[in-house]
Design a protein around this motif. Structure first.
Motif, PDB file in Angstrom:
ATOM      1  N   ALA A 194       0.869   3.885  -3.221  1.00 26.41           N
ATOM      2  CA  ALA A 194       0.617   5.244  -2.370  1.00 26.41           C
ATOM      3  C   ALA A 194       1.813   6.679  -3.477  1.00 26.41           C
ATOM      4  CB  ALA A 194       0.564   5.939  -1.200  1.00 26.41           C
ATOM      5  N   THR A 244       1.183   9.195  -6.199  1.00 26.83           N
ATOM      6  CA  THR A 244       1.406  10.515  -6.163  1.00 26.83           C
ATOM      7  C   THR A 244       2.241  11.148  -6.893  1.00 26.83           C
ATOM      8  OG1 THR A 244       0.904  10.079  -3.773  1.00 26.83           O
ATOM      9  CG2 THR A 244       1.851  11.803  -4.325  1.00 26.83           C
ATOM     10  N   GLU A 274       0.627  -1.009   0.161  1.00 27.94           N
ATOM     11  CA  GLU A 274      -0.330   0.288   0.115  1.00 27.94           C
ATOM     12  C   GLU A 274       0.712   1.438  -0.005  1.00 27.94           C
ATOM     13  OE1 GLU A 274      -3.329   0.344  -0.042  1.00 27.94           O
ATOM     14  OE2 GLU A 274      -3.617  -1.577  -0.487  1.00 27.94           O
ATOM     15  N   ASN A 275       2.191   1.133   0.835  1.00 28.82           N
ATOM     16  CA  ASN A 275       2.904   2.534   0.387  1.00 28.82           C
ATOM     17  C   ASN A 275       2.892   2.990  -0.602  1.00 28.82           C
ATOM     18  OD1 ASN A 275       4.085   4.127   1.858  1.00 28.82           O
ATOM     19  ND2 ASN A 275       6.220   2.775   2.504  1.00 28.82           N
TER      20      ASN A 275
END
Length: 96
Positions: free
Chosen positions: A42, A46, A38-39
């Motif tokens: 992300a 971004t 998930e990190n």
């Protein structure tokens, strides 16, 4: 629909089996199980995806490949003592 009246859709399971796909349903998910993935996604969204317009899927996939290379080989992290992830892993391997 995967679920119908609380019973798993057998047609869906048969389709998976026919295509040689092994279904995996182990245990209840835990949000920490996917924290690393998930990190990463992300950061990818971004830093790469939201900033660009892609004309086709190949262009998107090429940019994702470039970003993964950057993420692993060029991106310096304070948390990793100012090293890239590859440099940090190599340093750990040399010390072992």
């Amino acid at each position: 629909m995967l679920w119908r009246d609380g019973i798993y859709n057998h047609g869906y399971r048969n389709q998976l089996k026919e295509k040689g796909i092994k279904q995996s349903m182990s245990r209840k998910g835990n949000c920490l199980d996917n924290a690393v993935a998930e990190n990463f996604f992300a950061f990818l969204k971004t830093e790469m995806y939201h900033s660009y317009h892609f004309d086709n899927a190949k262009q998107l996939m090429d940019c994702i490949d470039e970003y993964i290379d950057y993420y692993n080989n060029d991106r310096i992290k304070v948390k990793l003592k100012g090293l890239t992830p590859v440099e940090y892993r190599n340093q750990a391997l040399e010390a072992a």
